[in-house]
Motif scaffolding. Structure first.
Motif, PDB file in Angstrom:
ATOM      1  N   LEU A 111      47.620  61.786   0.350  1.00 40.46           N
ATOM      2  CA  LEU A 111      49.245  61.940  -0.201  1.00 40.46           C
ATOM      3  C   LEU A 111      48.428  63.102  -1.295  1.00 40.46           C
ATOM      4  N   GLU A 112      48.596  64.453  -1.962  1.00 41.89           N
ATOM      5  CA  GLU A 112      48.054  64.848  -2.988  1.00 41.89           C
ATOM      6  C   GLU A 112      49.033  65.226  -3.944  1.00 41.89           C
ATOM      7  N   ARG A 113      49.218  64.389  -5.057  1.00 40.89           N
ATOM      8  CA  ARG A 113      49.821  64.955  -5.833  1.00 40.89           C
ATOM      9  C   ARG A 113      49.675  66.675  -6.324  1.00 40.89           C
ATOM     10  N   GLY A 114      48.724  66.994  -6.396  1.00 44.39           N
ATOM     11  CA  GLY A 114      48.116  68.891  -6.776  1.00 44.39           C
ATOM     12  C   GLY A 114      48.115  69.587  -5.888  1.00 44.39           C
ATOM     13  N   LYS A 115      47.157  70.576  -5.719  1.00 45.77           N
ATOM     14  CA  LYS A 115      47.612  71.569  -4.868  1.00 45.77           C
ATOM     15  C   LYS A 115      46.203  71.442  -3.986  1.00 45.77           C
ATOM     16  N   ASP A 116      45.914  72.368  -3.027  1.00 54.33           N
ATOM     17  CA  ASP A 116      44.698  72.880  -2.169  1.00 54.33           C
ATOM     18  C   ASP A 116      43.527  73.545  -3.528  1.00 54.33           C
ATOM     19  N   VAL A 117      42.644  73.003  -3.200  1.00 53.60           N
ATOM     20  CA  VAL A 117      41.194  73.316  -4.200  1.00 53.60           C
ATOM     21  C   VAL A 117      41.240  75.349  -4.145  1.00 53.60           C
ATOM     22  N   ARG A 118      41.799  75.972  -3.584  1.00 54.44           N
ATOM     23  CA  ARG A 118      41.975  77.390  -3.428  1.00 54.44           C
ATOM     24  C   ARG A 118      43.443  78.090  -4.798  1.00 54.44           C
ATOM     25  N   ALA A 119      44.506  76.983  -4.023  1.00 55.79           N
ATOM     26  CA  ALA A 119      45.696  77.677  -5.027  1.00 55.79           C
ATOM     27  C   ALA A 119      45.944  76.396  -6.642  1.00 55.79           C
ATOM     28  N   TYR A 149      35.776  70.075 -10.229  1.00 56.13           N
ATOM     29  CA  TYR A 149      35.193  71.296 -11.043  1.00 56.13           C
ATOM     30  C   TYR A 149      34.921  70.435 -11.948  1.00 56.13           C
ATOM     31  N   SER A 150      33.035  69.726 -11.960  1.00 58.99           N
ATOM     32  CA  SER A 150      31.980  69.615 -11.988  1.00 58.99           C
ATOM     33  C   SER A 150      31.361  69.412 -12.082  1.00 58.99           C
ATOM     34  N   ASP A 151      29.993  68.910 -12.483  1.00 59.87           N
ATOM     35  CA  ASP A 151      28.795  69.420 -12.451  1.00 59.87           C
ATOM     36  C   ASP A 151      28.183  68.713 -10.914  1.00 59.87           C
ATOM     37  N   GLY A 152      28.960  67.944 -10.378  1.00 60.23           N
ATOM     38  CA  GLY A 152      28.396  67.662  -9.282  1.00 60.23           C
ATOM     39  C   GLY A 152      27.139  66.528  -8.471  1.00 60.23           C
ATOM     40  N   LYS A 153      27.757  65.906  -9.838  1.00 65.64           N
ATOM     41  CA  LYS A 153      26.233  64.424  -9.973  1.00 65.64           C
ATOM     42  C   LYS A 153      26.242  64.085  -9.026  1.00 65.64           C
ATOM     43  N   LEU A 154      25.438  63.717  -8.347  1.00 68.71           N
ATOM     44  CA  LEU A 154      25.574  62.817  -6.915  1.00 68.71           C
ATOM     45  C   LEU A 154      24.743  61.257  -7.102  1.00 68.71           C
ATOM     46  N   TYR A 155      24.360  61.536  -8.500  1.00 63.19           N
ATOM     47  CA  TYR A 155      23.760  59.374  -8.462  1.00 63.19           C
ATOM     48  C   TYR A 155      24.764  58.736  -8.967  1.00 63.19           C
ATOM     49  N   THR A 156      24.027  57.525  -8.584  1.00 60.78           N
ATOM     50  CA  THR A 156      24.668  56.153  -9.001  1.00 60.78           C
ATOM     51  C   THR A 156      24.052  55.462  -9.412  1.00 60.78           C
ATOM     52  N   HIS A 174      28.773  68.230   5.990  1.00 61.70           N
ATOM     53  CA  HIS A 174      30.434  69.703   5.699  1.00 61.70           C
ATOM     54  C   HIS A 174      29.602  71.041   4.613  1.00 61.70           C
ATOM     55  N   GLY A 175      28.256  70.745   4.461  1.00 66.84           N
ATOM     56  CA  GLY A 175      27.834  72.070   4.059  1.00 66.84           C
ATOM     57  C   GLY A 175      27.067  71.406   1.975  1.00 66.84           C
ATOM     58  N   ALA A 176      26.926  70.418   2.003  1.00 65.40           N
ATOM     59  CA  ALA A 176      25.985  70.746   1.082  1.00 65.40           C
ATOM     60  C   ALA A 176      24.098  71.070   1.155  1.00 65.40           C
ATOM     61  N   ASN A 177      23.171  71.226   0.145  1.00 59.26           N
ATOM     62  CA  ASN A 177      21.644  71.616   0.443  1.00 59.26           C
ATOM     63  C   ASN A 177      21.504  70.217   1.041  1.00 59.26           C
ATOM     64  N   GLU A 178      20.955  70.594   2.328  1.00 61.09           N
ATOM     65  CA  GLU A 178      19.954  69.226   2.423  1.00 61.09           C
ATOM     66  C   GLU A 178      18.957  68.248   0.819  1.00 61.09           C
ATOM     67  N   ILE A 188      25.529  68.770  -7.236  1.00 64.63           N
ATOM     68  CA  ILE A 188      25.993  69.881  -5.971  1.00 64.63           C
ATOM     69  C   ILE A 188      26.625  71.852  -7.008  1.00 64.63           C
ATOM     70  N   GLY A 189      27.091  71.787  -7.923  1.00 65.87           N
ATOM     71  CA  GLY A 189      27.279  72.162  -8.759  1.00 65.87           C
ATOM     72  C   GLY A 189      28.746  73.502  -8.361  1.00 65.87           C
ATOM     73  N   THR A 190      29.667  73.541  -9.633  1.00 64.47           N
ATOM     74  CA  THR A 190      30.732  73.256  -9.430  1.00 64.47           C
ATOM     75  C   THR A 190      31.280  74.442  -8.998  1.00 64.47           C
ATOM     76  N   ASN A 191      30.482  75.371  -8.598  1.00 63.08           N
ATOM     77  CA  ASN A 191      30.679  76.470  -7.627  1.00 63.08           C
ATOM     78  C   ASN A 191      30.742  76.419  -6.113  1.00 63.08           C
ATOM     79  N   LYS A 192      30.122  75.374  -6.095  1.00 63.06           N
ATOM     80  CA  LYS A 192      30.000  75.222  -4.159  1.00 63.06           C
ATOM     81  C   LYS A 192      30.911  74.294  -3.895  1.00 63.06           C
ATOM     82  N   LEU A 193      31.305  73.328  -4.582  1.00 60.06           N
ATOM     83  CA  LEU A 193      32.239  72.251  -4.630  1.00 60.06           C
ATOM     84  C   LEU A 193      33.194  72.505  -3.606  1.00 60.06           C
ATOM     85  N   PRO A 194      34.361  73.765  -4.227  1.00 64.37           N
ATOM     86  CA  PRO A 194      35.346  73.792  -3.570  1.00 64.37           C
ATOM     87  C   PRO A 194      34.840  74.284  -2.362  1.00 64.37           C
TER      88      PRO A 194
END
Length: 529
Positions: A111-119, A149-156, A174-178, A188-194
């Motif tokens: 259940l998501e209160r907001g919209k899909d990523v495109r809308a 909508y972030s830098d898409g940083k993947l380190y923790t 699911h599409g991220a670069n190897e 990943i980058g905000t342009n590729k995350l959606p």
């Protein structure tokens, strides 16, 4: 035959693919042999000395086909007719909880209160250009959560919480670069995350799960000390094996809902401060020891800074947060009447500016006048600071700002620098906007940071306010081993909003663990009440 090499290369040798392949073949002793397969498995930048080096671990195969880095043909069983599990929130925690539930044979209903990523993009455009804040669709709420909508940083640092490699492999499938499997600090980058988020949703739906947008939870369906489901804003009752609450750190109405329904929550320390924006070339020149241009092979440089401060006998850390090389400052308010700023970067990190949060640790003892709010004490403090920033900026999404040295000298800037922040900036004295103890600690720390990064402290940088959504100001308690709420059975607080994660990867791992714990206890035949 396979050989593994540890190479120390120049940036050009590491990132020019033809040159890299030639050097690796020569170092392996396989030069001249046909059909070599050469691939990097680890890569990190060493900029400690004046000559930047790249450390690369390489595998070279001769006459042998290696196993793929990731199995891109991941199979999910069909769970359309299986017992349902309710997941509130479609951020990284919620989406990965859903995928893990499917693997374990349970049907997720997200259940998501907001919209899909495109809308959602249309509401972000209205926020940036027209200063209209949609409280259910913004940089914090909507498909993918704040991480979309972030830098898409993947380190923790939360590697004990789950299988980090597994999360990365799912993202690649699911599409991220190897490259995210190779780089020491992947993003990943905000342009590729959606697009990636869309594919995660498609996997959930194709396996028989459900993802419902514009579906806001307004009440928990409680039967004494057990949660049976939720009630949405349109009055629909949705029931299931249990509820994973993965609503993110900005869902204030959820914290208020829990308080209203007498579900135990706790005030939690967090951090608050500003965004600092420099010219990216300046940061590159400091980090890479280059006069002006980092060259074509090095990525935009980042930094991580921390400085301890002592005020009124109390020591608190001042530290950089969510540094975005080549990025943008964005308006991240989730309600009208507040200013919140955050940062994001495209995958190439090729913007003119570098920005980072610079925040002060806030302990509950720093907020004596807010203790009357009980578990919402830190939340109310956070909210008041954001309202003050909104008033200072002119009661639009124009953000209050000040040049860095001017701020430390308590002097309003005569003019401001160019900025990546699209709604615009207003020159104010940020000492009048920030709480006194936050402003004083920042003013102490900023000149000292120049000793760690010579040139960082400059009036050619500016601070933009306020950076206040570093983490949740509320913790929803759960058992250490079982992850279940101590008061309400079948309720599993999860991710950043519950106070158990800080970023895309740690939230994703926490989502997986919550799904596993809930299904282990309640997902077997005959366990439903």
């Amino acid at each position: 035959m396979k050989k593994e090499l540890q190479l120390v290369l120049s940036p050009e040798e590491a990132y020019n693919e033809l040159l890299f392949q030639k050097i690796a073949a020569e170092k392996s002793g396989f030069a001249g042999q046909k059909d070599l397969i050469i691939r990097a498995t680890k890569r990190s930048i060493d900029a400690r000395s004046r000559k930047v080096k790249i450390n690369v671990t390489v595998e070279v195969y001769s006459g042998q086909v290696p196993e793929p880095l990731v199995n891109s043909g991941k199979y999910y069983p069909n769970v359309k007719h299986s017992d349902p599990l309710i997941i509130v929130g479609a951020g990284p925690a919620g989406l990965f909880a859903a995928l893990r539930a499917i693997e374990l044979g349970i049907k997720p209903i997200v259940l998501e209160r907001g919209k899909d990523v495109r809308a959602r993009r249309r509401d972000l455009a209205a926020l940036n250009k027209e200063h209209i804040v949609n409280p259910d669709s913004n940089y914090c709420f909507g498909e993918g959560g704040a991480g979309t909508y972030s830098d898409g940083k993947l380190y923790t640092r939360s590697k004990k919480r789950g299988d980090l490699r597994r999360i990365m492999e799912i993202l690649v499938a699911h599409g991220a670069n190897e490259d995210i499997l190779v780089d020491a600090h992947p993003h990943i980058g905000t342009n590729k995350l959606p697009q990636l988020i869309t594919r995660l949703r498609e996997s959930i739906i194709e396996a028989g799960g459900e993802v419902l947008f514009n579906t806001k939870v307004t009440e928990l369906l409680l039967n004494k000390d057990t949660i049976e489901g939720v009630i949405t804003s349109d009055g629909e009752k949705i029931t299931g094996l249990g509820v994973i609450l993965a609503t993110g750190h900005s869902a204030r109405d959820v914290f208020q809902l829990l308080t209203r329904q007498k579900v135990l929550i706790e005030a939690k320390p967090f951090a608050l401060g500003v965004r600092i924006e420099h010219d990216q070339k300046l940061i590159d020149s400091i980090q890479y020891h280059c006069p002006s241009d980092r060259g074509p092979f090095l990525p935009a440089s980042s930094y991580s800074l921390v400085q301890q401060t002592v005020l009124d006998g109390k020591q608190r850390g001042v530290f950089s947060f969510c540094m975005c090389p080549g990025g943008f400052i964005v308006p991240s308010a989730s309600s009208p009447g507040e200013i919140v700023v955050n940062g994001m970067s495209p995958s190439r990190r090729d913007g003119k500016f570098a920005n980072s949060g610079m925040v002060v640790a806030v302990e509950l003892e720093d907020l004596p006048t807010y203790q009357k709010y009980g578990p919402l004490a830190a939340l109310m403090f956070q909210q008041e600071v954001e309202k003050a920033a909104w008033v200072a900026g002119g009661e639009t999404q124009v953000a209050p700002a000040q040049r860095m040295v001017d701020f430390v000298n308590n002097k309003q800037s005569k003019d401001l620098l160019p900025t990546s922040y699209q709604p615009g900036l207003k020159s104010v004295n940020m000492n009048d906007v920030l709480p006194d103890f936050i402003a004083k600690r920042l003013a102490m720390a900023l000149p000292l940071l120049d000793k760690k990064m010579k040139g960082y402290y400059t009036n050619e940088a500016q601070i933009v306010g306020v950076e206040s959504r570093t983490s949740s100001p509320v913790r929803i308690p759960r058992s250490k081993e079982g992850f279940e709420h101590p008061q309400i059975s079948r309720l599993y607080p999860c991710g950043e909003g519950a106070g158990y994660a800080g970023g895309i990867v740690s939230a994703a791992m926490d989502g997986e663990r919550c799904a596993e714990k809930l299904i282990e206890k309640y997902g077997k035949a005959g366990t439903r009440n």
